[in-house]
Design a protein around this motif. Structure first.
Motif, PDB file in Angstrom:
ATOM      1  N   THR A  30      -2.375   5.713   0.345  1.00  0.00           N
ATOM      2  CA  THR A  30      -2.278   6.553   1.546  1.00  0.00           C
ATOM      3  C   THR A  30      -1.327   7.729   1.326  1.00  0.00           C
ATOM      4  O   THR A  30      -1.577   8.815   1.826  1.00  0.00           O
ATOM      5  CB  THR A  30      -1.817   5.749   2.772  1.00  0.00           C
ATOM      6  OG1 THR A  30      -0.526   5.220   2.540  1.00  0.00           O
ATOM      7  CG2 THR A  30      -2.790   4.642   3.095  1.00  0.00           C
ATOM      8  N   VAL A  31      -0.258   7.523   0.574  1.00  0.00           N
ATOM      9  CA  VAL A  31       0.699   8.599   0.316  1.00  0.00           C
ATOM     10  C   VAL A  31       0.131   9.591  -0.696  1.00  0.00           C
ATOM     11  O   VAL A  31       0.130  10.803  -0.474  1.00  0.00           O
ATOM     12  CB  VAL A  31       2.043   8.025  -0.195  1.00  0.00           C
ATOM     13  CG1 VAL A  31       2.964   9.127  -0.666  1.00  0.00           C
ATOM     14  CG2 VAL A  31       2.711   7.198   0.892  1.00  0.00           C
ATOM     15  N   LEU A  32      -0.401   9.080  -1.811  1.00  0.00           N
ATOM     16  CA  LEU A  32      -0.884   9.953  -2.878  1.00  0.00           C
ATOM     17  C   LEU A  32      -2.108  10.766  -2.470  1.00  0.00           C
ATOM     18  O   LEU A  32      -2.235  11.932  -2.840  1.00  0.00           O
ATOM     19  CB  LEU A  32      -1.233   9.124  -4.122  1.00  0.00           C
ATOM     20  CG  LEU A  32      -0.062   8.456  -4.841  1.00  0.00           C
ATOM     21  CD1 LEU A  32      -0.579   7.497  -5.896  1.00  0.00           C
ATOM     22  CD2 LEU A  32       0.838   9.512  -5.466  1.00  0.00           C
ATOM     23  N   CYS A  33      -3.010  10.158  -1.728  1.00  0.00           N
ATOM     24  CA  CYS A  33      -4.298  10.791  -1.426  1.00  0.00           C
ATOM     25  C   CYS A  33      -4.426  11.252   0.018  1.00  0.00           C
ATOM     26  O   CYS A  33      -5.494  11.733   0.410  1.00  0.00           O
ATOM     27  CB  CYS A  33      -5.433   9.828  -1.764  1.00  0.00           C
ATOM     28  SG  CYS A  33      -5.422   9.330  -3.492  1.00  0.00           S
ATOM     29  N   ASP A  34      -3.379  11.091   0.807  1.00  0.00           N
ATOM     30  CA  ASP A  34      -3.385  11.499   2.211  1.00  0.00           C
ATOM     31  C   ASP A  34      -4.631  10.959   2.925  1.00  0.00           C
ATOM     32  O   ASP A  34      -5.412  11.703   3.516  1.00  0.00           O
ATOM     33  CB  ASP A  34      -3.306  13.016   2.333  1.00  0.00           C
ATOM     34  CG  ASP A  34      -3.029  13.459   3.754  1.00  0.00           C
ATOM     35  OD1 ASP A  34      -2.384  12.685   4.500  1.00  0.00           O
ATOM     36  OD2 ASP A  34      -3.464  14.562   4.131  1.00  0.00           O
ATOM     37  N   CYS A  35      -4.822   9.655   2.823  1.00  0.00           N
ATOM     38  CA  CYS A  35      -5.984   9.020   3.456  1.00  0.00           C
ATOM     39  C   CYS A  35      -5.496   7.911   4.389  1.00  0.00           C
ATOM     40  O   CYS A  35      -4.332   7.533   4.356  1.00  0.00           O
ATOM     41  CB  CYS A  35      -6.915   8.438   2.396  1.00  0.00           C
ATOM     42  SG  CYS A  35      -6.200   7.106   1.429  1.00  0.00           S
ATOM     43  N   ASP A  36      -6.400   7.444   5.217  1.00  0.00           N
ATOM     44  CA  ASP A  36      -6.102   6.302   6.077  1.00  0.00           C
ATOM     45  C   ASP A  36      -6.618   5.055   5.392  1.00  0.00           C
ATOM     46  O   ASP A  36      -7.683   5.067   4.768  1.00  0.00           O
ATOM     47  CB  ASP A  36      -6.779   6.449   7.434  1.00  0.00           C
ATOM     48  CG  ASP A  36      -6.213   7.624   8.214  1.00  0.00           C
ATOM     49  OD1 ASP A  36      -5.000   7.861   8.109  1.00  0.00           O
ATOM     50  OD2 ASP A  36      -6.989   8.299   8.920  1.00  0.00           O
ATOM     51  N   CYS A  37      -5.881   3.984   5.505  1.00  0.00           N
ATOM     52  CA  CYS A  37      -6.245   2.753   4.824  1.00  0.00           C
ATOM     53  C   CYS A  37      -5.849   1.561   5.680  1.00  0.00           C
ATOM     54  O   CYS A  37      -4.804   1.568   6.323  1.00  0.00           O
ATOM     55  CB  CYS A  37      -5.526   2.688   3.478  1.00  0.00           C
ATOM     56  SG  CYS A  37      -5.914   1.236   2.501  1.00  0.00           S
ATOM     57  N   ALA A  38      -6.711   0.545   5.677  1.00  0.00           N
ATOM     58  CA  ALA A  38      -6.399  -0.704   6.374  1.00  0.00           C
ATOM     59  C   ALA A  38      -6.746  -1.858   5.459  1.00  0.00           C
ATOM     60  O   ALA A  38      -7.778  -1.843   4.787  1.00  0.00           O
ATOM     61  CB  ALA A  38      -7.183  -0.813   7.669  1.00  0.00           C
ATOM     62  N   VAL A  39      -5.864  -2.837   5.409  1.00  0.00           N
ATOM     63  CA  VAL A  39      -6.090  -4.054   4.643  1.00  0.00           C
ATOM     64  C   VAL A  39      -5.839  -5.214   5.596  1.00  0.00           C
ATOM     65  O   VAL A  39      -4.784  -5.299   6.208  1.00  0.00           O
ATOM     66  CB  VAL A  39      -5.126  -4.160   3.432  1.00  0.00           C
ATOM     67  CG1 VAL A  39      -5.295  -5.469   2.709  1.00  0.00           C
ATOM     68  CG2 VAL A  39      -5.308  -2.981   2.486  1.00  0.00           C
ATOM     69  N   GLY A  63      -4.829 -20.981   8.660  1.00  0.00           N
ATOM     70  CA  GLY A  63      -4.544 -19.820   7.824  1.00  0.00           C
ATOM     71  C   GLY A  63      -3.845 -18.750   8.652  1.00  0.00           C
ATOM     72  O   GLY A  63      -3.828 -18.808   9.879  1.00  0.00           O
ATOM     73  N   ARG A  64      -3.263 -17.786   7.974  1.00  0.00           N
ATOM     74  CA  ARG A  64      -2.522 -16.727   8.663  1.00  0.00           C
ATOM     75  C   ARG A  64      -3.117 -15.366   8.334  1.00  0.00           C
ATOM     76  O   ARG A  64      -3.580 -15.131   7.228  1.00  0.00           O
ATOM     77  CB  ARG A  64      -1.064 -16.729   8.205  1.00  0.00           C
ATOM     78  CG  ARG A  64      -0.305 -17.920   8.696  1.00  0.00           C
ATOM     79  CD  ARG A  64       1.200 -17.716   8.473  1.00  0.00           C
ATOM     80  NE  ARG A  64       1.916 -18.812   9.062  1.00  0.00           N
ATOM     81  CZ  ARG A  64       2.607 -19.696   8.368  1.00  0.00           C
ATOM     82  NH1 ARG A  64       2.695 -19.603   7.062  1.00  0.00           N
ATOM     83  NH2 ARG A  64       3.235 -20.673   8.980  1.00  0.00           N
ATOM     84  N   PHE A  65      -3.040 -14.460   9.299  1.00  0.00           N
ATOM     85  CA  PHE A  65      -3.498 -13.095   9.092  1.00  0.00           C
ATOM     86  C   PHE A  65      -2.328 -12.225   8.688  1.00  0.00           C
ATOM     87  O   PHE A  65      -1.216 -12.378   9.180  1.00  0.00           O
ATOM     88  CB  PHE A  65      -4.106 -12.517  10.381  1.00  0.00           C
ATOM     89  CG  PHE A  65      -5.512 -12.956  10.617  1.00  0.00           C
ATOM     90  CD1 PHE A  65      -6.565 -12.311   9.991  1.00  0.00           C
ATOM     91  CD2 PHE A  65      -5.783 -14.010  11.456  1.00  0.00           C
ATOM     92  CE1 PHE A  65      -7.867 -12.709  10.204  1.00  0.00           C
ATOM     93  CE2 PHE A  65      -7.079 -14.434  11.683  1.00  0.00           C
ATOM     94  CZ  PHE A  65      -8.128 -13.774  11.049  1.00  0.00           C
ATOM     95  N   THR A  66      -2.611 -11.287   7.773  1.00  0.00           N
ATOM     96  CA  THR A  66      -1.663 -10.260   7.382  1.00  0.00           C
ATOM     97  C   THR A  66      -2.433  -8.949   7.414  1.00  0.00           C
ATOM     98  O   THR A  66      -3.583  -8.906   6.983  1.00  0.00           O
ATOM     99  CB  THR A  66      -1.134 -10.497   5.952  1.00  0.00           C
ATOM    100  OG1 THR A  66      -0.522 -11.777   5.892  1.00  0.00           O
ATOM    101  CG2 THR A  66      -0.132  -9.437   5.549  1.00  0.00           C
ATOM    102  N   ALA A  67      -1.826  -7.900   7.919  1.00  0.00           N
ATOM    103  CA  ALA A  67      -2.522  -6.625   7.984  1.00  0.00           C
ATOM    104  C   ALA A  67      -1.574  -5.495   7.632  1.00  0.00           C
ATOM    105  O   ALA A  67      -0.379  -5.544   7.912  1.00  0.00           O
ATOM    106  CB  ALA A  67      -3.097  -6.402   9.376  1.00  0.00           C
ATOM    107  N   PHE A  68      -2.137  -4.488   6.994  1.00  0.00           N
ATOM    108  CA  PHE A  68      -1.449  -3.218   6.764  1.00  0.00           C
ATOM    109  C   PHE A  68      -2.395  -2.133   7.245  1.00  0.00           C
ATOM    110  O   PHE A  68      -3.600  -2.185   7.006  1.00  0.00           O
ATOM    111  CB  PHE A  68      -1.142  -2.980   5.281  1.00  0.00           C
ATOM    112  CG  PHE A  68      -0.878  -1.530   4.979  1.00  0.00           C
ATOM    113  CD1 PHE A  68       0.340  -0.966   5.303  1.00  0.00           C
ATOM    114  CD2 PHE A  68      -1.852  -0.725   4.415  1.00  0.00           C
ATOM    115  CE1 PHE A  68       0.575   0.378   5.065  1.00  0.00           C
ATOM    116  CE2 PHE A  68      -1.619   0.616   4.165  1.00  0.00           C
ATOM    117  CZ  PHE A  68      -0.399   1.166   4.488  1.00  0.00           C
ATOM    118  N   CYS A  69      -1.856  -1.156   7.929  1.00  0.00           N
ATOM    119  CA  CYS A  69      -2.662  -0.019   8.340  1.00  0.00           C
ATOM    120  C   CYS A  69      -1.772   1.214   8.332  1.00  0.00           C
ATOM    121  O   CYS A  69      -0.641   1.168   8.817  1.00  0.00           O
ATOM    122  CB  CYS A  69      -3.265  -0.244   9.723  1.00  0.00           C
ATOM    123  SG  CYS A  69      -4.522   0.977  10.122  1.00  0.00           S
ATOM    124  N   SER A  70      -2.297   2.303   7.784  1.00  0.00           N
ATOM    125  CA  SER A  70      -1.510   3.529   7.686  1.00  0.00           C
ATOM    126  C   SER A  70      -1.362   4.230   9.028  1.00  0.00           C
ATOM    127  O   SER A  70      -0.501   5.081   9.192  1.00  0.00           O
ATOM    128  CB  SER A  70      -2.141   4.479   6.675  1.00  0.00           C
ATOM    129  OG  SER A  70      -3.470   4.777   7.049  1.00  0.00           O
TER     130      SER A  70
END
Length: 116
Positions: free
Chosen positions: A36-45, A58-65
């Motif tokens: 997200t920093v290098l390519c100036d894009c939005d990303c979600a995991v 189970g547990r959820f983990t999320a990252f979103c820009s």
């Protein structure tokens, strides 16, 4: 000497599997942040761990820009988009012709998604 290549198959030991999940999860999130920093894009995991001793579901983990809900809404409204599955693993590996990934029950996965 470089580390030995890891054979891509389910890890049998619960503790080793949980350890590997945690380490790789953190590595994946770090790569997403860098992208997200290098390519100036939005990303979600979004990841859901398998059942553990302390958490049977189970547990959820999320990252979103940016805001996850707005990114998901945007993603859904711009269908069609490609969603990669384990069946396409060989496309992402060098010499992946000899890689065997176990089949998953897609109907069961779609049913589970629909219930949520």
């Amino acid at each position: 000497m470089p580390p030995a290549k890891v054979k891509i198959q389910r890890i049998e030991g619960d503790r080793v599997r949980q350890n590997t999940f945690h380490k790789r999860k953190m590595g994946l999130i770090k790569k997403a942040m860098e992208l997200t920093v290098l390519c100036d894009c939005d990303c979600a995991v979004i990841l859901k761990s398998g059942p553990t001793v302390t958490c049977k579901e189970g547990r959820f983990t999320a990252f979103c820009s940016k805001d996850l809900e707005s990114l998901m809404r945007e993603c859904i409204s711009h269908m069609p988009f490609h969603v990669y599955s384990n069946k396409e693993y060989a496309r992402f590996t060098k010499g992946g012709d000899d890689v065997e990934i176990p089949e998953t029950d897609e109907a069961a996965q779609k049913e589970e998604i629909a219930r949520e």
